[in-house]
Design a protein around this motif. Structure first.
Motif, PDB file in Angstrom:
ATOM      1  N   ALA A 148       1.035  -1.209   0.081  1.00 39.48           N
ATOM      2  CA  ALA A 148      -0.045   0.039  -0.215  1.00 39.48           C
ATOM      3  C   ALA A 148       1.071   1.285   0.110  1.00 39.48           C
ATOM      4  N   THR A 149       0.639   2.071  -0.964  1.00 36.04           N
ATOM      5  CA  THR A 149       1.334   3.250  -1.108  1.00 36.04           C
ATOM      6  C   THR A 149       0.642   4.451  -0.687  1.00 36.04           C
ATOM      7  N   ARG A 150       1.246   5.456   0.021  1.00 39.30           N
ATOM      8  CA  ARG A 150       0.577   6.415   0.714  1.00 39.30           C
ATOM      9  C   ARG A 150       0.340   7.644  -0.405  1.00 39.30           C
ATOM     10  N   GLU A 151      -0.827   8.121  -0.424  1.00 42.57           N
ATOM     11  CA  GLU A 151      -1.498   8.829  -1.359  1.00 42.57           C
ATOM     12  C   GLU A 151      -2.277   9.953  -0.733  1.00 42.57           C
ATOM     13  N   GLN A 152      -2.666  11.208  -1.056  1.00 45.51           N
ATOM     14  CA  GLN A 152      -3.340  12.183  -0.348  1.00 45.51           C
ATOM     15  C   GLN A 152      -4.692  11.445   0.173  1.00 45.51           C
ATOM     16  N   GLY A 153      -4.936  11.424   1.617  1.00 44.97           N
ATOM     17  CA  GLY A 153      -6.028  11.152   2.104  1.00 44.97           C
ATOM     18  C   GLY A 153      -6.228   9.717   2.199  1.00 44.97           C
ATOM     19  N   GLY A 154      -5.048   8.841   1.722  1.00 46.29           N
ATOM     20  CA  GLY A 154      -5.283   7.524   1.909  1.00 46.29           C
ATOM     21  C   GLY A 154      -4.063   6.769   1.153  1.00 46.29           C
TER      22      GLY A 154
END
Length: 378
Positions: A148-154
């Protein structure tokens, strides 16, 4: 083991005896209405039956009332589960959500997850799938490669899961994934809740030996999970998943899958009655022992402990017994082959084809015995 002591029927509190009678009456009504009952029933989905269970308060029975539960005692919940499994009721539509996903959300979930998901679970309208095992990894959860890769808001999830029970029927799936790179295998893991269906999630069937769709392979191709659908904090996944495994491995479903077949086969009139009674008696004695162990683990979990060793023992011994019961039924049926009705033959044949998976699901026998051996080694 500490926790809830094993109860014999006459020692059960009055409220539990009343609950047992109530559930038995409900199940008799369901059978009379045409609901199919059979062995290995906790993987079978019957949405109408699950909603009936929800309307009667049989799902999330021990949960706090603020989360839609009944605040019943663990013993009362155990009685409900025993009766469902002993009858072979089709509880798969709510089983995993009731057994482990709901309790995990109560313990680790966000306010949104509790508000949106828990009411659907207790109403019998929410089926959960559990995304742990991966291709080429077996039961070695620490080798998880789904990321799982960090993105804006999730987070965006990429990877694959396999042997995922009822993913094709699920409204949600909890996914164990790696959120941080590092040398420590048990670090940097997280648990996330994926809402289904999702265009970025592909679910492919895996047919079992009985030619039935129970398992699936699930592929995540950039599936987005908002921050408030992460269980606990990012990086706490190993702690959360090991607590979940205790729930998954210690319940009555791990030794009662073939009880409906035993009940039917043991009713056959066979010769050599004394030997038959000894064989059936041994199986029942093992069931009673496992029942006490399972109730004890339930009590330990309720006290906030993490009885992973004890749960592994229940799961290992339970799978052995479930498979032995199939062989006991085989002997009984062969003894009276000419007097066995077609329905029992179909029941036996299907259960025979399903039985090899009993020592694989929830952790292979080798993995479980490795856990036990390590824990008991000075």
């Amino acid at each position: 083991m500490s926790g809830i002591p094993p109860f014999t029927p006459h020692q059960l509190p009055e409220t539990s005896r009343q609950k047992r009678a109530e559930v038995r009456e409900f199940l008799m009504q369901q059978q009379a209405s045409g609901t199919e009952f059979r062995s290995n029933s906790w993987t079978r989905v019957d949405r109408a039956f699950s909603e009936q269970c929800g309307s009667r308060g049989y799902i999330g029975a021990t949960w706090p009332k603020k989360h839609g539960g009944q605040d019943l005692s663990p013993v009362e919940q155990f009685v409900i589960i025993e009766e469902m499994l002993a009858a072979g009721a089709p509880v798969g539509g709510h089983w995993l959500a009731d057994r482990q996903s709901g309790p995990q959300i109560i313990r680790f979930g966000s306010e949104r997850a509790k508000r949106d998901i828990l009411p659907e679970i207790v109403a019998g309208r929410c089926c959960f799938a559990i995304g742990m095992s991966e291709p080429n990894s077996g039961s070695d959860l620490a080798s998880v490669r789904t990321r799982a890769t960090r993105e804006q808001g999730g987070w965006h999830i990429e990877g694959r899961k396999i042997w995922t029970t009822n993913a094709h029927n699920a409204q949600y799936m909890t996914v164990l994934c790696r959120t941080e790179a590092g040398a420590q295998r048990h670090a940097g893991l997280s648990q996330m809740i994926v809402a289904l269906p999702d265009p970025a999630v592909s679910i492919s069937p895996i047919l079992n030996l009985a030619d039935e769709r129970e398992f699936n392979e699930v592929a995540f191709d950039g599936c987005f999970v908002p921050d408030d659908m992460v269980l606990g904090e990012p990086g706490e996944g190993w702690k959360i998943v090991t607590s979940e495994l205790a729930l998954e491995r210690s319940g009555p479903d791990r030794f009662m899958s073939t009880v409906p077949l035993l009940r039917e086969a043991s009713a056959l009139p066979v010769s050599g009655e004394a030997e038959v009674q000894r064989t059936i008696g041994r199986a029942i004695a093992h069931l009673v022992t496992l029942r006490g162990m399972s109730m004890s683990v339930s009590g330990m979990i309720g006290e906030g402990q993490s009885p992973n060793l004890q749960a592994a023992v229940v799961k290992d011994l339970g799978a052995v017994l479930e498979q032995e019961i199939v062989e006991i039924a085989r002997d009984l049926i062969e003894e009276k082959a000419s007097a066995v009705d077609d329905r029992l033959i179909r029941h036996f044949t299907r259960t025979t084809l399903e039985a090899p998976s009993f020592s694989l699901r929830g952790g292979t026998r080798e993995i479980l015995r490795g856990i036990i051996g390590k824990a008991l080694t000075p």
